[in-house]
Design a protein around this motif. Structure first.
Motif, PDB file in Angstrom:
ATOM      1  N   PHE A 147       0.851  -1.456  -0.017  1.00 29.89           N
ATOM      2  CA  PHE A 147      -0.086   0.047   0.016  1.00 29.89           C
ATOM      3  C   PHE A 147       0.974   1.199   0.113  1.00 29.89           C
ATOM      4  O   PHE A 147       0.548   2.407  -0.513  1.00 29.89           O
ATOM      5  CB  PHE A 147      -0.936  -0.111   1.124  1.00 29.89           C
ATOM      6  N   TYR A 148       2.023   1.118   0.649  1.00 28.71           N
ATOM      7  CA  TYR A 148       2.823   2.397   0.801  1.00 28.71           C
ATOM      8  C   TYR A 148       4.324   2.308   0.124  1.00 28.71           C
ATOM      9  O   TYR A 148       5.171   2.716   0.781  1.00 28.71           O
ATOM     10  CB  TYR A 148       2.978   2.949   1.945  1.00 28.71           C
ATOM     11  N   GLU A 149       4.353   1.374  -1.000  1.00 26.63           N
ATOM     12  CA  GLU A 149       5.692   1.098  -1.357  1.00 26.63           C
ATOM     13  C   GLU A 149       6.336   1.948  -2.183  1.00 26.63           C
ATOM     14  O   GLU A 149       5.768   2.982  -2.532  1.00 26.63           O
ATOM     15  CB  GLU A 149       5.485  -0.180  -2.515  1.00 26.63           C
ATOM     16  N   GLY A 150       7.562   2.212  -1.903  1.00 25.62           N
ATOM     17  CA  GLY A 150       8.478   3.470  -2.329  1.00 25.62           C
ATOM     18  C   GLY A 150       8.417   4.555  -1.460  1.00 25.62           C
ATOM     19  O   GLY A 150       8.970   5.543  -1.846  1.00 25.62           O
ATOM     20  N   LEU A 207      21.979   4.402   6.079  1.00 27.58           N
ATOM     21  CA  LEU A 207      20.548   4.856   5.964  1.00 27.58           C
ATOM     22  C   LEU A 207      19.707   4.412   4.933  1.00 27.58           C
ATOM     23  O   LEU A 207      20.156   4.325   3.706  1.00 27.58           O
ATOM     24  CB  LEU A 207      20.567   6.594   5.912  1.00 27.58           C
ATOM     25  N   HIS A 208      18.664   3.823   5.243  1.00 29.55           N
ATOM     26  CA  HIS A 208      17.524   3.305   4.160  1.00 29.55           C
ATOM     27  C   HIS A 208      17.086   4.579   3.585  1.00 29.55           C
ATOM     28  O   HIS A 208      16.677   5.637   3.819  1.00 29.55           O
ATOM     29  CB  HIS A 208      16.674   2.637   4.580  1.00 29.55           C
ATOM     30  N   SER A 209      16.474   4.388   2.204  1.00 28.35           N
ATOM     31  CA  SER A 209      15.987   5.294   1.330  1.00 28.35           C
ATOM     32  C   SER A 209      14.240   5.129   1.229  1.00 28.35           C
ATOM     33  O   SER A 209      13.765   6.360   0.708  1.00 28.35           O
ATOM     34  CB  SER A 209      16.691   5.321   0.217  1.00 28.35           C
ATOM     35  N   VAL A 210      13.910   4.050   0.966  1.00 30.58           N
ATOM     36  CA  VAL A 210      12.422   3.649   0.852  1.00 30.58           C
ATOM     37  C   VAL A 210      11.769   2.949   1.619  1.00 30.58           C
ATOM     38  O   VAL A 210      12.327   2.483   2.610  1.00 30.58           O
ATOM     39  CB  VAL A 210      12.190   3.244  -0.816  1.00 30.58           C
ATOM     40  N   ASN A 211      10.562   2.664   1.521  1.00 29.70           N
ATOM     41  CA  ASN A 211       9.740   2.054   2.383  1.00 29.70           C
ATOM     42  C   ASN A 211       9.598   2.409   3.869  1.00 29.70           C
ATOM     43  O   ASN A 211       9.962   1.731   4.751  1.00 29.70           O
ATOM     44  CB  ASN A 211       9.897   0.551   2.289  1.00 29.70           C
ATOM     45  N   SER A 212       9.136   3.777   3.956  1.00 31.52           N
ATOM     46  CA  SER A 212       9.195   4.333   5.307  1.00 31.52           C
ATOM     47  C   SER A 212       7.980   4.124   6.275  1.00 31.52           C
ATOM     48  O   SER A 212       8.248   3.844   7.274  1.00 31.52           O
ATOM     49  CB  SER A 212       9.437   5.895   4.993  1.00 31.52           C
ATOM     50  N   PHE A 213       6.945   3.756   5.715  1.00 26.07           N
ATOM     51  CA  PHE A 213       5.654   3.912   6.415  1.00 26.07           C
ATOM     52  C   PHE A 213       5.065   2.447   6.306  1.00 26.07           C
ATOM     53  O   PHE A 213       4.774   2.066   5.381  1.00 26.07           O
ATOM     54  CB  PHE A 213       4.718   4.966   5.951  1.00 26.07           C
ATOM     55  N   PRO A 214       4.718   2.165   7.505  1.00 24.93           N
ATOM     56  CA  PRO A 214       5.227   2.457   9.071  1.00 24.93           C
ATOM     57  C   PRO A 214       6.417   1.872   9.507  1.00 24.93           C
ATOM     58  O   PRO A 214       6.980   1.151   8.531  1.00 24.93           O
ATOM     59  CB  PRO A 214       3.985   1.738   9.850  1.00 24.93           C
ATOM     60  N   SER A 215       6.875   2.130  10.539  1.00 28.08           N
ATOM     61  CA  SER A 215       8.178   1.668  11.059  1.00 28.08           C
ATOM     62  C   SER A 215       7.907   0.148  11.620  1.00 28.08           C
ATOM     63  O   SER A 215       7.191   0.046  12.617  1.00 28.08           O
ATOM     64  CB  SER A 215       8.625   2.678  12.196  1.00 28.08           C
ATOM     65  N   GLY A 216       8.631  -0.589  10.891  1.00 27.22           N
ATOM     66  CA  GLY A 216       8.744  -2.060  11.481  1.00 27.22           C
ATOM     67  C   GLY A 216       9.319  -2.106  12.971  1.00 27.22           C
ATOM     68  O   GLY A 216       8.897  -2.906  13.499  1.00 27.22           O
ATOM     69  N   HIS A 217      10.343  -1.378  13.111  1.00 28.94           N
ATOM     70  CA  HIS A 217      11.433  -1.584  14.334  1.00 28.94           C
ATOM     71  C   HIS A 217      10.232  -1.171  15.420  1.00 28.94           C
ATOM     72  O   HIS A 217      10.141  -1.728  16.483  1.00 28.94           O
ATOM     73  CB  HIS A 217      12.256  -0.536  14.494  1.00 28.94           C
ATOM     74  N   SER A 218       9.476   0.099  14.965  1.00 32.00           N
ATOM     75  CA  SER A 218       8.298   0.324  16.071  1.00 32.00           C
ATOM     76  C   SER A 218       7.085  -0.534  16.730  1.00 32.00           C
ATOM     77  O   SER A 218       6.918  -0.854  17.569  1.00 32.00           O
ATOM     78  CB  SER A 218       7.908   1.711  15.679  1.00 32.00           C
ATOM     79  N   THR A 219       6.927  -1.250  15.328  1.00 33.57           N
ATOM     80  CA  THR A 219       5.815  -2.179  15.417  1.00 33.57           C
ATOM     81  C   THR A 219       6.446  -3.505  16.313  1.00 33.57           C
ATOM     82  O   THR A 219       5.435  -3.815  17.336  1.00 33.57           O
ATOM     83  CB  THR A 219       5.514  -2.842  14.152  1.00 33.57           C
ATOM     84  N   SER A 220       7.691  -3.723  16.446  1.00 36.58           N
ATOM     85  CA  SER A 220       8.104  -4.937  17.030  1.00 36.58           C
ATOM     86  C   SER A 220       8.396  -4.525  18.446  1.00 36.58           C
ATOM     87  O   SER A 220       8.286  -5.329  19.289  1.00 36.58           O
ATOM     88  CB  SER A 220       9.531  -5.214  16.439  1.00 36.58           C
ATOM     89  N   VAL A 221       9.063  -3.554  18.684  1.00 30.88           N
ATOM     90  CA  VAL A 221       9.332  -3.097  19.918  1.00 30.88           C
ATOM     91  C   VAL A 221       8.166  -2.723  20.849  1.00 30.88           C
ATOM     92  O   VAL A 221       7.955  -3.052  21.944  1.00 30.88           O
ATOM     93  CB  VAL A 221      10.243  -1.894  20.165  1.00 30.88           C
ATOM     94  N   PHE A 222       7.031  -2.374  20.341  1.00 31.92           N
ATOM     95  CA  PHE A 222       5.801  -2.072  21.076  1.00 31.92           C
ATOM     96  C   PHE A 222       5.024  -3.394  21.269  1.00 31.92           C
ATOM     97  O   PHE A 222       4.275  -3.615  22.132  1.00 31.92           O
ATOM     98  CB  PHE A 222       4.940  -1.025  20.294  1.00 31.92           C
TER      99      PHE A 222
END
Length: 221
Positions: free
Chosen positions: A99-102, A125-140
């Protein structure tokens, strides 16, 4: 079951809801560039190193390790952890890559803006696929689960603090926008809460003795 779990674990959910309201208000009123400039401007060599290493805590591999470790505590907890992390992670990846590729990440978004933004040395630093944050999903997802499992519910404050720092590290390190970690945190928290409540309700009505067992290591003589 859901409301009961939320009430029992108010030390995590109450400040989290307040935080969602505060940050949500900021997102609705401030341009994301304003937020990024403000956060990026508060940097220090100590925090560079601190968040550089802390962000690994928010990686999905940490959650997987916890799920495996829970096999040695109680099978039902390991199953709840594995299913929560899997569903939260897959949903986030679906949003990211379908849905938010690129979707541009901060480093690519501001590449030709003339803004000399602060970056941490040695970080890719990564450049694409910013939304949403996978790290934030995992840690929460991880910290929400731990809150649900521990007997001393006062630990919820600590787990929330760890989750917030892990998610914030993604913005500090210029890997994500604030909205990315905001939505990621919701996905991780809600998925874990719903999965845990659903499984506990099902197991209560369909009890299985093996669920309360655990892996036991054989002692070698």
């Amino acid at each position: 079951m859901l409301l009961r779990l939320i009430r029992q674990n108010y030390s995590f959910f109450l400040p989290y809801v307040i935080l969602l309201i505060v940050v949500g208000s900021m997102l609705s009123q401030l341009d994301r560039t304003v937020l990024m400039r403000w956060i990026n401007g508060y940097n220090h060599p100590f925090w560079d190193r601190f968040f550089y290493y802390l962000t690994d805590l928010a990686d999905g591999a940490t959650g997987f390790g916890v799920a495996v470790g829970l096999l040695f505590v109680r099978f039902r907890w390991a199953l709840a952890a594995g299913l929560s992390f899997l569903l939260a992670g897959e949903f986030t990846q679906l949003l990211k890559h379908v849905f938010y590729e690129g979707e541009l990440r901060p480093s690519a978004f501001y590449k030709n803006s003339g803004w000399a933004f602060h970056t941490v040395e040695g970080l890719n630093l990564h450049s694409v696929n910013s939304f949403p944050s996978g790290h934030s999903t995992s840690v929460f997802a991880l910290c929400c689960l731990l809150t649900l499992l521990v007997t001393n519910k006062n630990w919820g404050w600590l787990f929330l603090g760890i989750a917030v720092l892990g998610a914030y590290s993604r913005v500090y390190l210029f890997q994500h926008f604030v909205v990315d970690i905001y939505v990621g945190s919701i996905i991780g928290t809600v998925t874990t809460l719903v999965v845990f409540a659903g499984l506990e309700s099902y197991w209560k009505n369909h009890p299985k003795t093996w669920l309360d067992r655990r892996v036991r290591l054989r002692r070698s003589l």
